[in-house]
Design a protein around this motif. Structure first.
Motif, short mmCIF file in Angstrom:
data_model
loop_
_atom_site.label_atom_id
_atom_site.label_comp_id
_atom_site.label_asym_id
_atom_site.label_seq_id
_atom_site.Cartn_x
_atom_site.Cartn_y
_atom_site.Cartn_z
N PHE A 61 67.37 78.17 61.99
CA PHE A 61 68.27 79.10 62.68
C PHE A 61 67.53 79.79 63.82
CE2 PHE A 61 70.63 83.08 63.19
CZ PHE A 61 71.94 82.61 63.24
N HIS A 62 66.34 80.28 63.54
CA HIS A 62 65.57 80.98 64.57
C HIS A 62 65.16 80.03 65.69
CE1 HIS A 62 61.95 82.92 66.35
NE2 HIS A 62 62.64 84.02 66.14
N TYR A 63 64.71 78.85 65.33
CA TYR A 63 64.30 77.87 66.34
C TYR A 63 65.49 77.47 67.22
CZ TYR A 63 62.60 73.55 68.44
OH TYR A 63 62.25 72.57 69.35
N GLY A 64 66.66 77.27 66.59
CA GLY A 64 67.84 76.88 67.35
C GLY A 64 68.25 77.94 68.35
N LEU A 65 68.06 79.22 68.00
CA LEU A 65 68.44 80.30 68.90
C LEU A 65 67.45 80.51 70.04
CD1 LEU A 65 69.72 83.02 66.38
CD2 LEU A 65 71.10 81.60 67.90
N THR A 85 70.22 88.07 60.36
CA THR A 85 69.42 89.25 60.73
C THR A 85 68.02 88.85 61.17
OG1 THR A 85 70.64 90.69 59.20
CG2 THR A 85 68.48 91.45 59.91
N LEU A 86 67.33 88.08 60.34
CA LEU A 86 65.95 87.71 60.64
C LEU A 86 65.89 86.66 61.74
CD1 LEU A 86 64.44 87.46 57.03
CD2 LEU A 86 64.55 89.43 58.54
N GLY A 87 66.78 85.68 61.66
CA GLY A 87 66.74 84.59 62.63
C GLY A 87 67.06 85.04 64.05
N SER A 88 67.87 86.09 64.20
CA SER A 88 68.20 86.58 65.53
C SER A 88 67.14 87.52 66.09
CB SER A 88 69.56 87.28 65.52
OG SER A 88 69.56 88.40 64.66
N GLY A 89 66.10 87.80 65.29
CA GLY A 89 64.97 88.58 65.80
C GLY A 89 64.97 90.04 65.40
N TYR A 110 56.21 91.49 70.77
CA TYR A 110 55.53 91.18 69.51
C TYR A 110 56.31 91.65 68.28
CZ TYR A 110 51.26 89.66 71.85
OH TYR A 110 50.34 88.96 72.60
N ILE A 111 57.34 92.48 68.45
CA ILE A 111 58.12 92.86 67.26
C ILE A 111 59.09 91.75 66.87
CG2 ILE A 111 57.95 95.31 67.80
CD1 ILE A 111 61.02 95.18 68.34
N PHE A 112 59.38 90.79 67.79
CA PHE A 112 60.19 89.63 67.45
C PHE A 112 59.25 88.59 66.82
CE2 PHE A 112 62.54 91.23 71.27
CZ PHE A 112 63.72 91.58 70.62
N ASP A 113 59.09 88.66 65.52
CA ASP A 113 58.01 87.89 64.90
C ASP A 113 58.43 87.38 63.53
OD1 ASP A 113 55.58 86.74 64.39
OD2 ASP A 113 54.59 88.61 63.87
N ILE A 114 59.26 86.34 63.50
CA ILE A 114 59.76 85.83 62.22
C ILE A 114 58.66 85.19 61.38
CG2 ILE A 114 60.42 83.60 63.20
CD1 ILE A 114 62.79 83.56 61.29
N GLU A 115 57.66 84.61 62.03
CA GLU A 115 56.58 83.95 61.29
C GLU A 115 55.41 84.89 60.97
OE1 GLU A 115 56.93 81.08 59.97
OE2 GLU A 115 58.87 80.79 60.94
N TYR A 116 55.49 86.12 61.45
CA TYR A 116 54.51 87.16 61.14
C TYR A 116 53.10 86.82 61.62
CZ TYR A 116 58.52 88.55 58.53
OH TYR A 116 59.80 88.89 58.21
N GLY A 117 53.04 86.04 62.72
CA GLY A 117 51.74 85.75 63.32
C GLY A 117 51.11 86.98 63.93
N VAL A 145 62.18 95.35 53.23
CA VAL A 145 61.28 96.34 53.81
C VAL A 145 59.81 95.94 53.65
CG1 VAL A 145 62.85 98.28 53.50
CG2 VAL A 145 61.30 97.65 51.64
N PHE A 146 59.55 94.90 52.87
CA PHE A 146 58.18 94.56 52.50
C PHE A 146 57.34 94.10 53.69
CE2 PHE A 146 55.42 90.95 51.09
CZ PHE A 146 54.41 91.72 50.53
N LEU A 147 57.77 93.03 54.37
CA LEU A 147 56.96 92.49 55.46
C LEU A 147 56.87 93.42 56.66
CD1 LEU A 147 57.76 88.72 55.11
CD2 LEU A 147 55.50 89.75 55.03
N PRO A 148 57.96 94.11 57.06
CA PRO A 148 57.77 95.13 58.10
C PRO A 148 56.77 96.20 57.66
CG PRO A 148 60.10 94.64 57.84
CD PRO A 148 59.39 93.94 56.73
N GLY A 149 56.78 96.54 56.37
CA GLY A 149 55.82 97.51 55.86
C GLY A 149 54.39 97.01 55.98
#
Length: 433
Positions: free
Chosen positions: A47-51, A125-129, A292-299, A337-341
């Motif tokens: 989904f994220h890649y397609g967008l 939510t996540l896929g759209s950034g 850098y806040i658009f980071d689905i892969e958390y790199g 909330v875990f990964l943003p935390g």
């Protein structure tokens, strides 16, 4: 007449049979949640890649324009689904919803249709950034799998609780490749720290899920970081005590800001389906200046730990991520909330480590260690889960040289928030739902 001795043997045989059935179901739940974890991650990535990167959708649109439009469209879609397809009684989601299910076991709160819709909302939510995490939705999905199986077999309340725990542990273990911390998470957060009788089936489900995912997609560390980590001397542990205290205060800000955002958004007199789009607009503004806040892969978390950013940028990332997460979740975006935390904890730890490096350069091992420990201390504080936080960071990063500072910071961070603001981000959510 059956004598007492024979009766005891029959009861023992029945219990033994029940345990065998329960362990078998734990394996089954582990297999299902492991496969579900892979499917969830793959759909999210596609989904994220397609967008953003695909050659079919918005092919010629510049990336900056995508950052300005896609999150708002995603927020609108989440809002529409929430208003027209999810009733008010089914609004709860994630860890808080699973806790509600465990507290009132006969209500069957995690219905398959609602779980599917919530999972889709999460992917949008996540896929759209937008700024949220995977843990909440995957906990909900895993708990629902265990719950559905428990009710289908007409088990008693205790066994349904165990199967919900198995589902949650299997899902977390499958997504993050962390079987030990997945088990501890369930026991420490969901089972109120005193239900060690659930340990065996939950471990079985967790390990089964990890074996399944490793067999299908390989053994990958969820968060790969490069560098050396440790402490220079035992005196350096004092700095980690201070880090834990500071992150305890930051966790209070994190919790209160999300709840305050919910309150503000509810006061806006427009249709609820537009609420997530308001949050998305805030994220878009922040993301335009801080991509850098658009980071689905958390790199970005790895780059923070590895010291790729200067202090000025780290401060902006810290503030930007807190505000973006509050805007996303507070406006009705669906996610965890875990990964943003972890992101926030890593940024704060790095800022703190850089400050120490300037003030006492010969007394600390390196800045990266503080960033890594900061992730765990932040999670320990806002979730009141110091044991889970410690083990999860060690498993997520496969880095065991910082076990003493992370244990200490996690314990202090959790103690600080409980002393000043004795609530967790999950229990606050239950109260508000």
């Amino acid at each position: 007449m059956i004598n007492k001795g024979r009766m005891k043997e029959i009861i023992k045989d029945e219990k033994r049979y029940e345990n065998v059935v329960l362990m078998t179901l734990a394996v089954f739940v582990g297999i299902v949640t492991g496969i579900s974890s892979i499917i969830f991650n793959k759909f999210l990535e596609i989904f994220h890649y397609g967008l953003y990167d695909g050659q079919i959708l918005m092919k010629r649109v510049p990336l900056k324009i995508k950052f300005l439009t896609i999150p708002i469209i995603g927020g609108l879609l989440v809002g529409i689904i929430g208003k027209y397809f999810v009733s008010k009684e089914d609004k709860g989601f994630g860890v808080s919803r699973v806790i509600q299910e465990l507290d009132d076991i006969n209500k069957f709160l995690m219905k398959p249709r609602i779980v599917f819709l919530k999972t889709f909302q999460t992917i949008v939510t996540l896929g759209s950034g937008l700024s949220a995490g995977r843990q909440g939705p995957i906990v909900h999905l895993g708990g629902a799998i265990g719950s559905i199986i428990g009710y289908k077999f007409n088990f008693d309340e205790t066994k349904i609780r165990i199967l919900i725990g198995c589902g949650v542990a299997g899902s977390i273990a499958g997504v993050f490749n962390t079987p030990i911390s997945a088990t501890i998470f369930v026991l420490e957060i969901l089972m109120n720290k005193d239900c060690l009788r659930y340990f065996t089936p939950i471990v079985i489900s967790s390990i089964t899920s990890v074996v399944m995912t490793r067999f299908l997609i390989g053994n990958k560390v969820f968060l790969s970081v490069r560098g050396s980590f440790g402490i220079l001397s035992y005196r350096e542990l004092l700095y980690y005590v201070v880090l834990g205290i500071l992150l305890g205060f930051l966790a209070i800000v994190y919790i209160k800001l999300i709840e305050k955002t919910k309150w503000i958004i509810k006061k806006i007199k427009i249709s609820h389906c537009f609420h997530p789009a308001i949050g998305a607009f805030v994220v878009v503004i922040i993301g335009y200046f801080l991509p850098y806040i658009f980071d689905i892969e958390y790199g970005t978390i790895g780059k923070i730990i590895e010291g790729k950013f200067d202090v000025k940028l780290l401060i902006f990332l810290l503030i930007g991520k807190i505000v973006a997460t509050a805007a996303t979740l507070g406006s009705g975006g669906v996610g965890g909330v875990f990964l943003p935390g972890l992101y926030i904890g890593a940024a704060f730890g790095s800022i703190y480590g850089n400050l120490l490096c300037s003030l006492v350069p010969n007394n600390i091992y390196n800045v990266s260690s503080y960033s890594l420990v900061g992730m765990g201390a932040m999670f320990a504080a806002f979730a009141d889960a110091p044991i889970t936080a410690t083990i999860m960071i060690l498993e997520l990063t496969n880095t065991y040289s910082i076990i003493l500072p992370i244990l200490l910071s996690c314990a202090v961070g959790s103690a600080t928030i409980q002393l000043i603001y004795p609530k967790t981000i999950y229990t606050v959510s239950i109260k508000k739902d």
